[in-house]
Design a protein around this motif. Structure first.
Motif: not given
Length: 89
Positions: A1-11, A56-67
């Motif tokens: 269950m914890e894995d399902l709640l874990k957000k993907k993290v990007y650098k 910087l580590e981010v877990s949200e707004e991946l698409e805008v940062n890729v752009d």
């Protein structure tokens, strides 16, 4: 269950000395990038990890940062999956 709640993290890894001040990143992702008085962009909340790089580590707004990374004319912004190390941009 914890894995399902874990957000993907990007650098986000940024080579600041290579920045030419085009400000594409700021225009695309103003919550993450800001222009500095020296004419180069700054990674808001980023930490210096070497002489030339900021991270910087981010877990949200991946698409805008890729752009933002893809919009950089000198390709000084890279994004990696933190868990796997895979380069996204």
């Amino acid at each position: 269950m914890e894995d399902l709640l874990k957000k993907k993290v990007y650098k986000i890894v940024y080579d600041r000395p290579g920045c030419i001040g085009a400000a594409a990143c700021v225009a695309i992702a103003p919550k993450v990038w800001v222009m500095n008085d020296d004419g180069k962009a700054d990674l808001i909340g980023g930490k210096k990890i070497s002489e030339n790089e900021w991270e910087l580590e981010v877990s949200e707004e991946l698409e805008v940062n890729v752009d933002a990374a893809q919009g950089c004319p000198v390709n000084v912004i890279r994004i990696f999956d933190k868990e796997t190390g895979e380069k996204i941009v």
